[in-house]
Write a protein that holds these residues in place. Structure first.
Motif, short mmCIF file in Angstrom:
data_model
loop_
_atom_site.label_atom_id
_atom_site.label_comp_id
_atom_site.label_asym_id
_atom_site.label_seq_id
_atom_site.Cartn_x
_atom_site.Cartn_y
_atom_site.Cartn_z
N LYS A 1 0.70 -0.79 -0.27
CA LYS A 1 -0.24 -0.58 0.08
C LYS A 1 1.19 1.40 0.10
O LYS A 1 0.86 2.25 -0.41
CB LYS A 1 -1.38 0.02 0.73
CG LYS A 1 -2.30 -1.19 1.50
CD LYS A 1 -2.78 -0.80 -0.25
CE LYS A 1 -3.55 -1.85 -0.17
NZ LYS A 1 -4.47 -1.87 -1.61
N ASP A 2 2.37 1.14 0.75
CA ASP A 2 2.86 2.43 0.88
C ASP A 2 4.25 1.93 1.48
O ASP A 2 4.52 1.09 1.85
CB ASP A 2 2.54 3.66 1.77
CG ASP A 2 2.88 4.66 2.14
OD1 ASP A 2 3.42 5.18 0.61
OD2 ASP A 2 3.06 5.92 3.72
N THR A 3 5.97 3.15 0.58
CA THR A 3 7.29 2.47 0.81
C THR A 3 6.98 4.25 1.71
O THR A 3 6.76 5.37 1.24
CB THR A 3 7.78 2.12 -0.09
OG1 THR A 3 7.53 2.80 -1.51
CG2 THR A 3 6.82 0.61 -0.58
N PHE A 4 8.54 3.26 2.06
CA PHE A 4 9.06 5.13 2.95
C PHE A 4 10.42 4.35 2.70
O PHE A 4 10.47 2.88 3.05
CB PHE A 4 8.99 5.37 3.82
CG PHE A 4 10.24 6.50 4.56
CD1 PHE A 4 9.40 7.31 4.70
CD2 PHE A 4 10.95 5.96 5.45
CE1 PHE A 4 10.19 8.09 5.03
CE2 PHE A 4 11.50 7.04 5.74
CZ PHE A 4 11.42 8.20 5.11
N THR A 5 10.96 4.92 1.88
CA THR A 5 12.98 3.95 1.68
C THR A 5 14.05 5.02 1.93
O THR A 5 14.06 6.43 1.58
CB THR A 5 13.13 4.50 0.46
OG1 THR A 5 12.20 3.48 -0.71
CG2 THR A 5 14.39 4.03 -0.23
N MET A 6 14.96 4.65 2.85
CA MET A 6 15.76 5.23 3.27
C MET A 6 16.98 4.78 2.74
O MET A 6 17.23 3.59 2.05
CB MET A 6 15.97 4.35 5.01
CG MET A 6 14.84 5.18 5.42
SD MET A 6 15.17 4.25 6.76
CE MET A 6 14.17 2.87 7.05
N ILE A 7 17.64 5.59 2.17
CA ILE A 7 19.32 5.51 1.80
C ILE A 7 20.52 5.52 2.11
O ILE A 7 21.11 6.89 3.26
CB ILE A 7 19.72 7.19 -0.08
CG1 ILE A 7 18.25 6.39 -0.36
CG2 ILE A 7 20.41 6.58 -0.29
CD1 ILE A 7 18.15 7.77 -1.70
N THR A 8 21.13 4.34 2.14
CA THR A 8 22.16 5.14 3.23
C THR A 8 23.80 5.13 2.81
O THR A 8 23.98 5.92 1.54
CB THR A 8 22.84 2.61 4.12
OG1 THR A 8 23.34 2.10 2.63
CG2 THR A 8 21.47 2.88 4.80
N PHE A 9 24.47 5.60 3.44
CA PHE A 9 26.01 6.08 3.28
C PHE A 9 27.15 5.89 3.06
O PHE A 9 27.42 5.26 2.46
CB PHE A 9 25.62 7.68 3.39
CG PHE A 9 24.95 8.95 3.27
CD1 PHE A 9 24.73 8.75 1.68
CD2 PHE A 9 23.64 9.11 4.03
CE1 PHE A 9 23.42 9.68 1.58
CE2 PHE A 9 22.69 10.28 3.94
CZ PHE A 9 22.71 10.44 2.28
N LYS A 10 27.19 4.51 4.75
CA LYS A 10 28.77 4.43 5.18
C LYS A 10 28.01 3.02 6.38
O LYS A 10 27.33 3.83 7.38
CB LYS A 10 29.50 5.37 5.33
CG LYS A 10 30.29 4.84 5.93
CD LYS A 10 31.71 5.68 6.71
CE LYS A 10 32.90 5.14 7.52
NZ LYS A 10 33.99 4.04 6.44
N ALA A 11 28.37 2.64 5.95
CA ALA A 11 27.87 1.58 6.88
C ALA A 11 29.47 1.48 8.58
O ALA A 11 30.64 1.85 7.87
CB ALA A 11 28.18 0.08 6.71
N PHE A 12 28.46 1.28 9.14
CA PHE A 12 29.99 1.26 10.46
C PHE A 12 29.81 -0.58 10.94
O PHE A 12 28.55 -0.52 11.20
CB PHE A 12 29.50 1.77 11.67
CG PHE A 12 29.85 3.44 11.13
CD1 PHE A 12 31.12 4.51 11.16
CD2 PHE A 12 28.59 4.25 10.61
CE1 PHE A 12 31.36 5.65 10.23
CE2 PHE A 12 28.30 5.92 9.77
CZ PHE A 12 30.00 6.29 9.49
N SER A 13 30.60 -0.46 11.44
CA SER A 13 31.10 -1.97 12.23
C SER A 13 31.81 -2.15 13.48
O SER A 13 32.85 -1.10 13.48
CB SER A 13 31.60 -3.29 10.85
OG SER A 13 32.68 -2.78 10.93
#
Length: 80
Positions: A68-80
């Motif tokens: 029915k609906d979406t919300f997209t989050m774009i990532t920049f950098k992964a920290f581990s």
């Protein structure tokens, strides 16, 4: 490789069928979680660097049955 998270709101009672359809039919979806709040599912997706995020979400996620609906989050950098 770029990582995005897509929160998905499903038709009532359809979260499990949407999750199954995403895992089985959308190659770039790596994980699907059920979540609480305004959205029902959280999808983790790995896209090629040259792949258009908007087209992917529109054509692969939003067209799944009972989305029915979406919300997209774009990532920049992964920290581990």
């Amino acid at each position: 490789m770029q990582t995005i998270f897509v929160m998905v709101k499903c038709a009532l009672g359809e979260a499990y069928s949407v999750a199954d359809a995403a895992v089985q039919n959308v190659e770039k979806v790596s994980e699907v979680y059920s979540i609480s709040g305004q959205y029902d599912l959280l999808m983790k997706c790995y896209l090629d660097d040259d792949q258009d995020i908007g087209h992917f979400v529109n054509e692969q996620i939003q067209r799944l049955p009972n989305v029915k609906d979406t919300f997209t989050m774009i990532t920049f950098k992964a920290f581990s």
